[in-house]
Design a protein around this motif. Structure first.
Motif, PDB file in Angstrom:
ATOM      1  N   VAL A 245      -5.345   0.815  12.679  1.00  0.00           N
ATOM      2  CA  VAL A 245      -5.011   0.183  11.396  1.00  0.00           C
ATOM      3  C   VAL A 245      -4.286   1.181  10.505  1.00  0.00           C
ATOM      4  O   VAL A 245      -4.669   2.353  10.427  1.00  0.00           O
ATOM      5  CB  VAL A 245      -6.289  -0.325  10.690  1.00  0.00           C
ATOM      6  N   LEU A 246      -3.235   0.727   9.829  1.00  0.00           N
ATOM      7  CA  LEU A 246      -2.549   1.555   8.845  1.00  0.00           C
ATOM      8  C   LEU A 246      -2.617   0.877   7.487  1.00  0.00           C
ATOM      9  O   LEU A 246      -2.827  -0.342   7.397  1.00  0.00           O
ATOM     10  CB  LEU A 246      -1.101   1.823   9.248  1.00  0.00           C
ATOM     11  N   LEU A 247      -2.433   1.659   6.454  1.00  0.00           N
ATOM     12  CA  LEU A 247      -2.425   1.132   5.083  1.00  0.00           C
ATOM     13  C   LEU A 247      -1.093   1.472   4.431  1.00  0.00           C
ATOM     14  O   LEU A 247      -0.582   2.593   4.583  1.00  0.00           O
ATOM     15  CB  LEU A 247      -3.564   1.733   4.256  1.00  0.00           C
ATOM     16  N   GLU A 248      -0.535   0.513   3.703  1.00  0.00           N
ATOM     17  CA  GLU A 248       0.691   0.717   2.941  1.00  0.00           C
ATOM     18  C   GLU A 248       0.502   0.130   1.553  1.00  0.00           C
ATOM     19  O   GLU A 248      -0.288  -0.809   1.367  1.00  0.00           O
ATOM     20  CB  GLU A 248       1.883   0.015   3.601  1.00  0.00           C
ATOM     21  N   ARG A 249       1.236   0.654   0.601  1.00  0.00           N
ATOM     22  CA  ARG A 249       1.219   0.071  -0.736  1.00  0.00           C
ATOM     23  C   ARG A 249       1.693  -1.381  -0.654  1.00  0.00           C
ATOM     24  O   ARG A 249       2.678  -1.677   0.026  1.00  0.00           O
ATOM     25  CB  ARG A 249       2.151   0.854  -1.659  1.00  0.00           C
ATOM     26  N   TYR A 250       0.976  -2.264  -1.321  1.00  0.00           N
ATOM     27  CA  TYR A 250       1.359  -3.681  -1.342  1.00  0.00           C
ATOM     28  C   TYR A 250       2.101  -3.968  -2.636  1.00  0.00           C
ATOM     29  O   TYR A 250       1.637  -3.628  -3.733  1.00  0.00           O
ATOM     30  CB  TYR A 250       0.119  -4.567  -1.235  1.00  0.00           C
ATOM     31  N   PHE A 251       3.252  -4.609  -2.489  1.00  0.00           N
ATOM     32  CA  PHE A 251       4.056  -5.002  -3.642  1.00  0.00           C
ATOM     33  C   PHE A 251       3.994  -6.523  -3.773  1.00  0.00           C
ATOM     34  O   PHE A 251       4.449  -7.245  -2.871  1.00  0.00           O
ATOM     35  CB  PHE A 251       5.501  -4.541  -3.471  1.00  0.00           C
ATOM     36  N   PRO A 252       3.437  -7.040  -4.857  1.00  0.00           N
ATOM     37  CA  PRO A 252       3.233  -8.489  -4.965  1.00  0.00           C
ATOM     38  C   PRO A 252       4.515  -9.314  -5.052  1.00  0.00           C
ATOM     39  O   PRO A 252       4.544 -10.466  -4.638  1.00  0.00           O
ATOM     40  CB  PRO A 252       2.390  -8.639  -6.246  1.00  0.00           C
ATOM     41  N   ARG A 253       5.590  -8.753  -5.589  1.00  0.00           N
ATOM     42  CA  ARG A 253       6.846  -9.499  -5.686  1.00  0.00           C
ATOM     43  C   ARG A 253       7.922  -8.724  -4.940  1.00  0.00           C
ATOM     44  O   ARG A 253       8.454  -7.730  -5.435  1.00  0.00           O
ATOM     45  CB  ARG A 253       7.260  -9.703  -7.158  1.00  0.00           C
TER      46      ARG A 253
ATOM     47  N   ASP B 241      -5.783   7.172  -2.151  1.00  0.00           N
ATOM     48  CA  ASP B 241      -4.588   8.016  -2.239  1.00  0.00           C
ATOM     49  C   ASP B 241      -3.315   7.180  -2.382  1.00  0.00           C
ATOM     50  O   ASP B 241      -2.422   7.521  -3.170  1.00  0.00           O
ATOM     51  CB  ASP B 241      -4.469   8.900  -0.998  1.00  0.00           C
ATOM     52  N   VAL B 242      -3.231   6.093  -1.608  1.00  0.00           N
ATOM     53  CA  VAL B 242      -2.039   5.238  -1.640  1.00  0.00           C
ATOM     54  C   VAL B 242      -1.951   4.474  -2.953  1.00  0.00           C
ATOM     55  O   VAL B 242      -0.882   4.319  -3.538  1.00  0.00           O
ATOM     56  CB  VAL B 242      -2.045   4.264  -0.442  1.00  0.00           C
ATOM     57  N   GLY B 243      -3.113   3.987  -3.416  1.00  0.00           N
ATOM     58  CA  GLY B 243      -3.162   3.198  -4.642  1.00  0.00           C
ATOM     59  C   GLY B 243      -3.213   1.711  -4.364  1.00  0.00           C
ATOM     60  O   GLY B 243      -2.423   1.194  -3.562  1.00  0.00           O
ATOM     61  N   TYR B 244      -4.168   1.013  -4.996  1.00  0.00           N
ATOM     62  CA  TYR B 244      -4.298  -0.442  -4.816  1.00  0.00           C
ATOM     63  C   TYR B 244      -3.237  -1.170  -5.620  1.00  0.00           C
ATOM     64  O   TYR B 244      -2.770  -0.655  -6.648  1.00  0.00           O
ATOM     65  CB  TYR B 244      -5.692  -0.894  -5.262  1.00  0.00           C
ATOM     66  N   PRO B 245      -2.854  -2.375  -5.154  1.00  0.00           N
ATOM     67  CA  PRO B 245      -3.291  -3.059  -3.933  1.00  0.00           C
ATOM     68  C   PRO B 245      -2.646  -2.452  -2.684  1.00  0.00           C
ATOM     69  O   PRO B 245      -1.562  -1.867  -2.770  1.00  0.00           O
ATOM     70  CB  PRO B 245      -2.828  -4.496  -4.145  1.00  0.00           C
ATOM     71  N   VAL B 246      -3.318  -2.606  -1.548  1.00  0.00           N
ATOM     72  CA  VAL B 246      -2.790  -2.087  -0.295  1.00  0.00           C
ATOM     73  C   VAL B 246      -2.670  -3.208   0.730  1.00  0.00           C
ATOM     74  O   VAL B 246      -3.426  -4.174   0.707  1.00  0.00           O
ATOM     75  CB  VAL B 246      -3.667  -0.960   0.299  1.00  0.00           C
ATOM     76  N   MET B 247      -1.684  -3.042   1.627  1.00  0.00           N
ATOM     77  CA  MET B 247      -1.542  -3.928   2.774  1.00  0.00           C
ATOM     78  C   MET B 247      -2.244  -3.256   3.946  1.00  0.00           C
ATOM     79  O   MET B 247      -1.967  -2.101   4.264  1.00  0.00           O
ATOM     80  CB  MET B 247      -0.071  -4.158   3.109  1.00  0.00           C
ATOM     81  N   VAL B 248      -3.176  -3.993   4.566  1.00  0.00           N
ATOM     82  CA  VAL B 248      -3.893  -3.499   5.734  1.00  0.00           C
ATOM     83  C   VAL B 248      -3.213  -4.109   6.952  1.00  0.00           C
ATOM     84  O   VAL B 248      -3.142  -5.336   7.081  1.00  0.00           O
ATOM     85  CB  VAL B 248      -5.383  -3.902   5.680  1.00  0.00           C
ATOM     86  N   LYS B 249      -2.701  -3.254   7.860  1.00  0.00           N
ATOM     87  CA  LYS B 249      -1.864  -3.756   8.943  1.00  0.00           C
ATOM     88  C   LYS B 249      -2.316  -3.219  10.298  1.00  0.00           C
ATOM     89  O   LYS B 249      -2.742  -2.060  10.409  1.00  0.00           O
ATOM     90  CB  LYS B 249      -0.404  -3.336   8.721  1.00  0.00           C
ATOM     91  N   ALA B 250      -2.168  -4.060  11.311  1.00  0.00           N
ATOM     92  CA  ALA B 250      -2.388  -3.618  12.689  1.00  0.00           C
ATOM     93  C   ALA B 250      -1.219  -2.726  13.095  1.00  0.00           C
ATOM     94  O   ALA B 250      -0.063  -3.154  13.033  1.00  0.00           O
ATOM     95  CB  ALA B 250      -2.497  -4.819  13.613  1.00  0.00           C
TER      96      ALA B 250
END
Length: 455
Positions: free
Chosen positions: A197-205, A150-159
């Motif tokens: 654990v939460l997931l957020e969209r990861y932005f490479p730059r 749902d969020v879309g890859y890549p994702v940041m996996v965070k505590a």
């Protein structure tokens, strides 16, 4: 004003707080472990109490020992500094229940911001931009896989209970997510006692930009400009500057307004920091170019930041004094309606680690010569003859420089780094010399990947 203050921390931040307390005529009380008995903050305090062995769990995180020290010395208030117990809501409650003044935000604000998912949801409700992500913990791997789609890859996996760059991993696809989810969850359970654990969209730059806020005794929340914190290794900051070279006046206005809304949403008092990611905006139908940017809430640090001195230089205030005034129910030393930033400041973290791989390198300090000069300040936790032990963070000192312009600040920083002499433990002074000579850094157009590109 508070008359006696126990500093529940060590090293440079304890020394920094003690310095302001003594300037204000406040009796300063230090607590220390056996390993830190000879450090400057212990000898510079008006009184010092041994609270345990080197292991932080038995000393600097030992709430019973700290409260006992406060009682035996007649301390009126406790300042937690950063790290250790500074963002421990239960400790804050216990301090206040003991009849002591807690120099920081109240326990409810700490708890609200300590859970990253709860913080995201609160900020979204307050109109603060948040990145696409989950609104509740991913209960298991299957839930994480569904959420990532749902969020879309890549994702940041965070505590969810993490902070300070710890407990994070990037997943570019489902296979990577399966690995990172288990890794982050295990780390979170071990380090924070909470495997959420939460997931957020990861932005490479991206750029990492934060806003200093101060919740005043009268209930107002003010923003004291932004800091650029994109020079990082392993998601840990190495260099900070203010103002950010990436932030335009229009973007600054939006950033600061959002930070104030964030503080108001939790009734914030005392010093805190709203951390954001600055993301290049994609060109859209209205013609916005790639140079324009969006920002997203990352987290709120409910304490004084390591990098607070750059804000102090730019605004001409002492943030520790302001913290003490808020805790005492006093008005600030400045006019909240007439804040005027001036010049530019850069902070470099001097760590006991090798300058290439950033691995810790403790040892006895044989030589310690701090730089001096106009616009140069050193907040150090050690001096010649001290031993840097492996029990604590590798931070030795903070080298802060200021100038009328960013260019002048960089020039002064180069001279100060060249003059800083440390022999004994490994240190990253050579890294800072390399960074200051780096064209990407000097241009101001850098992001969080700059250190990896330098390696």
């Amino acid at each position: 004003m508070i008359e006696s203050l126990l500093v529940a921390n060590r090293g440079e931040i304890a020394r920094r707080i003690i310095r302001t307390a003594k300037r204000l005529g406040i009796r300063a009380i230090a607590v220390h472990s056996e390993a830190d008995a000879d450090l400057p903050f212990v000898t510079e305090a008006d009184e010092a109490v041994l609270i345990g062995p080197p292991n932080p769990a038995l000393s600097y995180r030992n709430t019973e020992a700290i409260l006992a020290a406060a009682k035996s010395t007649g301390a009126q208030a406790i300042h937690p500094g950063y790290g250790f117990l500074s963002e421990n809501a239960e400790f804050a409650r216990t301090v206040e229940a003991s009849g002591l003044i807690w120099v920081g935000p109240d326990a409810d604000a700490i708890a609200a911001m300590g859970d990253k998912i709860n913080a995201r949801n609160l900020m979204a409700a307050a109109g603060v931009p948040v990145a696409p992500g989950t609104t509740e913990p991913a209960a298991d791997l299957a839930a994480a896989v569904t959420a990532a789609a749902d969020v879309g890859y890549p994702v940041m996996v965070k505590a969810a209970a993490g902070g300070g760059g710890m407990g994070m991993g990037v997943a570019v696809d489902e296979a990577a997510l399966r690995t990172e989810y288990d890794k982050v969850r295990a780390f979170a359970e071990r380090m924070f006692g909470d495997g959420s654990v939460l997931l957020e969209r990861y932005f490479p730059r991206v750029r990492h930009v934060e806003v200093q806020i101060l919740g005043l005794a009268d209930g107002r929340v003010v923003a004291l400009g932004e800091r650029e914190c994109s020079v990082q290794r392993r998601n840990q900051k190495l260099v900070e500057e203010s103002p950010s070279p990436a932030v335009s006046p229009e973007l600054r206005s939006r950033l600061l307004a959002a930070a104030v809304r964030a503080g108001e949403a939790v009734g914030y008092r005392n010093a805190g920091t709203v951390e954001c990611l600055l993301v290049p905006r994609q060109r859209d139908s209205e013609g916005d170019g790639p140079g324009s940017e969006d920002f997203f809430f990352l987290e709120m640090n409910t304490r004084l930041q390591v990098e607070h001195p750059v804000t102090e230089y730019v605004y001409g205030i002492d943030l520790v004094e302001e913290q003490l005034r808020v805790a005492s129910g006093l008005a600030p030393t400045f006019d909240p309606d007439a804040l005027t930033p001036r010049g530019h400041a850069i902070e470099m973290r001097i760590n006991a680690e090798d300058p290439k791989r950033f691995l810790p390198g403790p040892g006895v300090i044989r030589t310690w010569v701090e730089p001096t000069g106009e616009g140069v300040r050193v907040d150090s936790g050690y001096t010649e003859g001290n031993t840097v032990t492996p029990f604590y963070d590798s931070l030795l000192a903070k080298l802060i420089v200021s100038g009328d312009t960013r260019e002048q600040a960089i020039q002064r920083a180069e001279a100060a780094v060249a003059a800083f002499q440390i022999e004994g433990p490994k240190n990253n002074v050579p890294f800072h010399a390399e960074l200051l000579d780096n064209e990407e850094f000097r241009s101001g157009a850098y992001d969080t990947g700059i250190v990896s590109r330098m390696r």
